[in-house]
Design a protein around this motif. Structure first.
Motif, PDB file in Angstrom:
ATOM      1  N   ALA A 107       0.862  -1.186   0.000  1.00  0.00           N
ATOM      2  CA  ALA A 107       0.000   0.000   0.000  1.00  0.00           C
ATOM      3  C   ALA A 107       0.897   1.235   0.000  1.00  0.00           C
ATOM      4  O   ALA A 107       1.884   1.289   0.737  1.00  0.00           O
ATOM      5  CB  ALA A 107      -0.909   0.003   1.220  1.00  0.00           C
ATOM      6  N   VAL A 108       0.566   2.205  -0.852  1.00  0.00           N
ATOM      7  CA  VAL A 108       1.350   3.440  -0.933  1.00  0.00           C
ATOM      8  C   VAL A 108       0.432   4.644  -0.766  1.00  0.00           C
ATOM      9  O   VAL A 108      -0.760   4.570  -1.038  1.00  0.00           O
ATOM     10  CB  VAL A 108       2.120   3.551  -2.274  1.00  0.00           C
ATOM     11  N   LYS A 109       1.022   5.707  -0.296  1.00  0.00           N
ATOM     12  CA  LYS A 109       0.295   6.973  -0.126  1.00  0.00           C
ATOM     13  C   LYS A 109       0.900   8.004  -1.073  1.00  0.00           C
ATOM     14  O   LYS A 109       2.038   7.860  -1.512  1.00  0.00           O
ATOM     15  CB  LYS A 109       0.395   7.455   1.315  1.00  0.00           C
ATOM     16  N   GLN A 110       0.135   9.029  -1.349  1.00  0.00           N
ATOM     17  CA  GLN A 110       0.599  10.095  -2.221  1.00  0.00           C
ATOM     18  C   GLN A 110       1.948  10.620  -1.732  1.00  0.00           C
ATOM     19  O   GLN A 110       2.135  10.903  -0.551  1.00  0.00           O
ATOM     20  CB  GLN A 110      -0.408  11.233  -2.245  1.00  0.00           C
ATOM     21  N   GLY A 111       2.910  10.707  -2.649  1.00  0.00           N
ATOM     22  CA  GLY A 111       4.240  11.213  -2.316  1.00  0.00           C
ATOM     23  C   GLY A 111       5.255  10.149  -1.957  1.00  0.00           C
ATOM     24  O   GLY A 111       6.456  10.431  -1.904  1.00  0.00           O
ATOM     25  N   ASP A 112       4.811   8.911  -1.700  1.00  0.00           N
ATOM     26  CA  ASP A 112       5.754   7.836  -1.370  1.00  0.00           C
ATOM     27  C   ASP A 112       6.691   7.573  -2.547  1.00  0.00           C
ATOM     28  O   ASP A 112       6.282   7.605  -3.709  1.00  0.00           O
ATOM     29  CB  ASP A 112       5.024   6.532  -1.036  1.00  0.00           C
TER      30      ASP A 112
END
Length: 95
Positions: free
Chosen positions: A44-49
């Motif tokens: 799972a990734v978040k914006q900016g990762d």
């Protein structure tokens, strides 16, 4: 019988709407160099990762970042391989 038809149409519309919000997005490398690290599939990734790091002339640099939240669906390169600027490196299913 009419209520069953209404229920089925509503369920179909809800499933279509949910599918419309998730999209597979291909991320290109913004730098050329040797792949140092890449986010594994299923993460799972978040914006900016940072999704990809390459070893450039200036040292290890982030070469792809997530534009929005999602899950890494597919990795297209492996650590140690050379990539050129603009090469697709990872696919993220955005939410």
């Amino acid at each position: 019988m009419k209520w069953l038809r209404t229920l089925m149409v509503s369920a179909t519309l809800c499933m279509s709407a949910a599918a419309a919000f998730a999209a597979d997005v291909s991320y290109p490398s913004v730098l050329g160099g040797t792949v140092v690290s890449i986010t594994p599939a299923g993460t799972a990734v978040k914006q900016g990762d940072v999704l990809l790091t390459v070893d450039s002339l200036a040292g290890p640099m982030p070469a792809a970042r997530a534009a929005s939240d999602g899950v890494v669906k597919q990795v297209l390169v492996a650590p140690g391989t050379a990539v050129k600027r603009g090469t697709a490196v990872i696919i993220v299913e955005e939410k």
